[in-house]
Design a protein around this motif. Structure first.
Motif, short mmCIF file in Angstrom:
data_model
loop_
_atom_site.label_atom_id
_atom_site.label_comp_id
_atom_site.label_asym_id
_atom_site.label_seq_id
_atom_site.Cartn_x
_atom_site.Cartn_y
_atom_site.Cartn_z
N UNK A 62 0.83 -1.14 0.10
CA UNK A 62 0.05 -0.02 0.00
C UNK A 62 0.79 1.10 -0.05
N UNK A 63 0.22 1.92 -0.60
CA UNK A 63 1.22 3.54 -0.84
C UNK A 63 0.61 4.42 0.43
N UNK A 64 -0.42 4.19 0.86
CA UNK A 64 -0.97 5.18 2.04
C UNK A 64 -0.97 4.54 3.19
N UNK A 65 -0.72 5.40 4.34
CA UNK A 65 -0.74 4.91 5.59
C UNK A 65 -2.11 4.27 6.20
N UNK A 66 -2.16 3.33 6.97
CA UNK A 66 -3.34 2.71 7.77
C UNK A 66 -3.67 3.70 8.99
N UNK A 67 -4.96 3.89 9.24
CA UNK A 67 -5.33 4.27 10.64
C UNK A 67 -6.06 3.20 11.37
N UNK B 256 -7.88 1.62 5.92
CA UNK B 256 -6.95 2.08 4.79
C UNK B 256 -7.74 2.31 3.48
N UNK B 257 -7.28 3.59 2.85
CA UNK B 257 -7.89 3.70 1.56
C UNK B 257 -6.60 3.36 0.44
#
Length: 804
Positions: free
Chosen positions: A709-714, A771-772
């Motif tokens: 994944x390129x974007x971080x998770x919450x 995550x998106x």
């Protein structure tokens, strides 16, 4: 089959071939040599001698001092204790130094002060028996007789015809023709490209006008078991020992000499391969031979030593007269018609019997003879007559009697000669060779096959019942042509690379996975006892009670094929606890058997059964192992459901892992304490039964690559207070459904029970990852999703956030 090479040389000249070459080449062409032996090689410096003078030993009342002529310039002095020696006796003399069988060495010495320069030998000391040398026994010196008077000084091995080489062949069941000297001589002649001939027997009859029809008649009542029966009569028989040359040939072939008539039948059997039998004519009631099936309960006593009257059955074939059976056909003669010293008229039998019938009769009577060993392999009916004529020729040669004119030949089973199409091109293609047609014809002709130059068919000789098609002809050609002459070439066919099937690879990956998680493999028997189903509390109406029952079990505990592998695993865990193992983690890729019908094979299913105790093992540890197995197959969309009605497991610590379509992939949990007690197990015992078939059928075919994944998770952590009966997994399921595609994962962190949450309540702590794939989620988006989760859990499960 023992083949004396001297005997073989009567039919083909092989005297100039050394023994090693002979054995190697015969093996190469299909007649396997087991070994060979040089006869009497352990006898050295033993000669024929004559006792010239005898006098008593001065210091002994039983020893004699003999002056012996051994063909030397001077006589030898030998001291002997034999009491059958006399002046003029011709005896075997071991001239010191000499060697005898068994490693015995004879040296010069003194016997009570008198020099003895050798030894007078008994038959035992020469390795012979009273059958080999009639009129002698082991109690005294061997007396040779006046026929050896012109052999004084000759080597005893030459005088007694002991020299020679015997080769032991292993004859395959399809070549009964090679159970004979003539058969092996034919093979040797072809192997070494030598001439081969079998002289036609010359029978001299009495010439007094007498005929066999005046003595005997033959009827065959079972032509299916006796296709041919030949007989001749010999009168004025003189029963006496056979001549030396015949006795020594029989001895070299491993057959014990008896008397001239019996030895003739054995000699012909070895030479022609045709078993024969001789009846005392005076013992045949009604002068009538009947080949028939035995009557049930009919008594028969064979020639076997110490035999008694034994009942026959209607499945056996007998040779009978008008009152009684006189031989068990193809196996052994009867004691009621044996050749005795008083016998004056003999009936020679040379017949052909059904091999299966002979085998069954010999087995039923527990009698196996040289005759039955040949007949049960299938003999050539055409060989019966030549063998009979050869026996009569030997009678004349030995002066054993007068052969009555005429012959009986009842032949209801005569068959047409078999032909096989001759296709040289096809044979070469089959063998991968380029053998000229003329060479093939030469080889087949030398083996006795009938073939005309350029002909399209080959006539198979009667003694080759194993040749019936082109492949058989090809084998005959290539074994004589020489396998070593075939040019080495690469295969012309595409070779398929081997490898494991998908199922084999899947099962191998299961083994690697289980071992990687620290479990030990075990293997148990596939059969158990009904009590094992009782021990795991299987209900009476349960389908698992329907088992395949073993018809001849080793015992009650191995009388059925298992329909569940759980008791087998619990038995293994019990074994480990009994040996004081503090912890155990076992697995077995077991087979269970599901009945499909009365006369059909059961369905065999693979299950993976897991058993564990000790070492901090709990339900969640076991659940993690089961989930890891399912995930390794690429299966998703499963959930764990609590089960309370499985009698084998603890009602509050048992679950099933199911797919959304309801398929149960696994049953797992703590074994019911009462079940554990049945197996004498203590403490918490955990087990799982995993359906390997279901997992294999639903495994992911192709694994797709997913980029990182390129974007971080919450993530958000929640602690919900809910009723005790609500499954913790339901909280996770609601969170996933409420969060939709943005929920990357959700899992239980902790389950707490205590005074702080109240009686009948529990606290379930869950962590949710969001995550998106196209952006970084903001706090506002994450909070909105969290709020939706809280609303759905409160509405659907009646749970609230802890601390509120």
């Amino acid at each position: 089959m023992k083949l004396p090479l001297q005997w073989c040389s009567d039919f083909t000249n092989i005297k100039d071939i050394d023994i090693k070459t002979f054995c190697d080449r015969m093996t190469d062409t299909g007649s396997k040599v087991e070994g060979w032996e040089e006869n009497a090689r352990d006898i050295e410096n033993v000669v024929v001698g004559r006792v010239v003078k005898m006098e008593r030993h001065p210091d002994s009342d039983h020893l004699w001092i003999c002056e012996v002529d051994v063909g030397e310039a001077s006589h030898r002095q030998i001291v002997t204790g034999a009491q059958n020696v006399f002046e003029g006796a011709i005896v075997p003399v071991a001239k010191a130094p000499a060697k005898l069988p068994g490693g015995v060495e004879i040296k010069s010495g003194k016997l009570r002060g008198v020099v003895s320069d050798g030894m007078l030998c008994s038959i035992d000391e020469l390795g012979l028996t009273s059958h080999d040398m009639p009129g002698n026994d082991s109690s005294g010196t061997c007396i040779l007789g006046d026929e050896f008077a012109d052999k004084i000084g000759a080597d005893i091995r030459d005088a007694l015809l002991l020299r020679g080489v015997t080769v032991d062949f292993e004859i395959t069941p399809n070549r009964p023709d090679c159970l004979s000297v003539i058969g092996l001589a034919r093979e040797a002649a072809v192997t070494f490209n030598r001439d081969f001939s079998v002289p036609a027997p010359s029978v001299k009859v009495s010439g007094d006008g007498d005929d066999v029809s005046n003595y005997i008649r033959v009827d065959i009542e079972a032509p299916d078991l006796c296709p041919r029966y030949c007989a001749k009569v010999v009168k004025n028989v003189k029963i006496e020992p056979s001549p030396l040359w015949m006795r020594m040939r029989l001895r070299a072939a491993g057959v014990r000499p008896i008397n001239n008539i019996v030895d003739i039948t054995n000699y012909v059997m070895l030479e022609y391969g045709q078993p024969m039998h001789a009846f005392d004519y005076s013992c045949l009631d009604g002068a009538h031979i009947i080949v028939r099936r035995a009557r049930d309960g009919e008594l028969f006593r064979s020639l076997a030593e110490n035999d008694t009257d034994r009942p026959l059955s209607s499945s056996m074939l007998v040779i009978a007269d008008e009152k009684k059976p006189v031989a068990l056909a193809g196996v052994i003669g009867g004691a009621n018609s044996e050749i005795k010293p008083t016998t004056t008229t003999v009936v020679f039998e040379s017949a052909n019997f059904n091999g299966v019938s002979v085998r069954l009769s010999a087995k039923a009577m527990n009698i196996r003879t040289e005759s039955s060993a040949r007949f049960e392999k299938g003999m050539d009916p055409e060989n019966a007559m030549p063998a009979l004529l050869r026996a009569c020729e030997l009678v004349t040669m030995l002066g054993a009697g007068e052969v009555v004119d005429g012959i009986i030949d009842v032949y209801p089973g005569k068959k047409e000669k078999r032909t096989v199409k001759f296709e040289p091109d096809r044979i070469n293609a089959f063998l991968g060779t380029d053998i000229p047609r003329s060479k093939m014809e030469e080889i087949l002709s030398s083996l006795g096959f009938g073939i005309e130059a350029g002909g399209d068919f080959v006539t198979v000789p009667s003694w080759r019942g194993d040749v019936s098609c082109m492949n058989d002809l090809a084998e005959e050609i290539i074994r004589i042509y020489g396998y070593n002459e075939v040019t080495t070439t690469l295969p012309l066919v595409r070779i398929k690379q081997g490898g494991r099937t998908q199922r084999q690879q899947f099962e191998l990956s299961l083994h690697e996975l289980m071992c990687g998680m620290g479990l030990w493999e075990t293997e148990t028997f596939s059969f158990i006892g009904p009590r094992y189903l009782d021990m795991i509390h299987v209900p009476e109406e349960d389908i698992r009670r329907n088992c395949v029952v073993i018809s001849n079990p080793l015992g009650k505990d191995t009388s059925i094929m298992r329909t569940t592998a759980l008791p087998s695993m619990l038995d293994v865990l019990s074994h480990n606890q009994n040996y004081k193992n503090a912890s155990a983690a076992m697995y077995e890729l077991a087979t269970i058997y599901i009945p499909t019908g009365v006369d059909t094979l059961p369905e065999e299913k693979k299950v993976l059964v897991v058993g564990m105790y000790g070492g901090g093992v709990d339900f969640y540890h076991l659940k993690g192992i089961c989930e890891r197995i399912i995930l390794s197959a690429g299966i998703s969309g499963y959930k764990t459901v609590a089960i309370r009605d499985n009698p084998s497991y603890h009602p509050g610590r048992c679950g099933e892992i199911r797919l959304t379509d309801g398929t149960v992939l696994c049953v797992l949990g703590q074994v019911h304490p009462e079940v554990a007690e049945e197996f004498e197990l203590s403490g918490e015992i955990y087990a799982a039964e995993i359906d390997v078939e279901a997992i294999f059928e639903r495994r992911a075919g192709v694994r797709e690559f997913r980029p990182l994944p390129k974007y971080p998770a919450v993530w958000r952590d929640f602690s919900f207070v809910c009723d005790e009966e609500i499954e913790a997994g339901s909280v996770v399921d609601v969170c996933c459904e409420a969060g939709g595609e943005l929920v990357e994962s959700a899992y239980i962190v902790d389950v707490y029970r205590g005074e702080q949450v109240g009686e009948g309540k529990k606290s379930v702590s869950v962590r949710v990852h969001l995550r998106a794939s196209d952006r970084t989620l903001t706090d506002a988006e994450a909070d909105a999703i969290a709020a939706k989760m809280l609303d759905e859990i409160g509405r659907r499960l009646g749970a609230s956030l802890r601390g509120r």
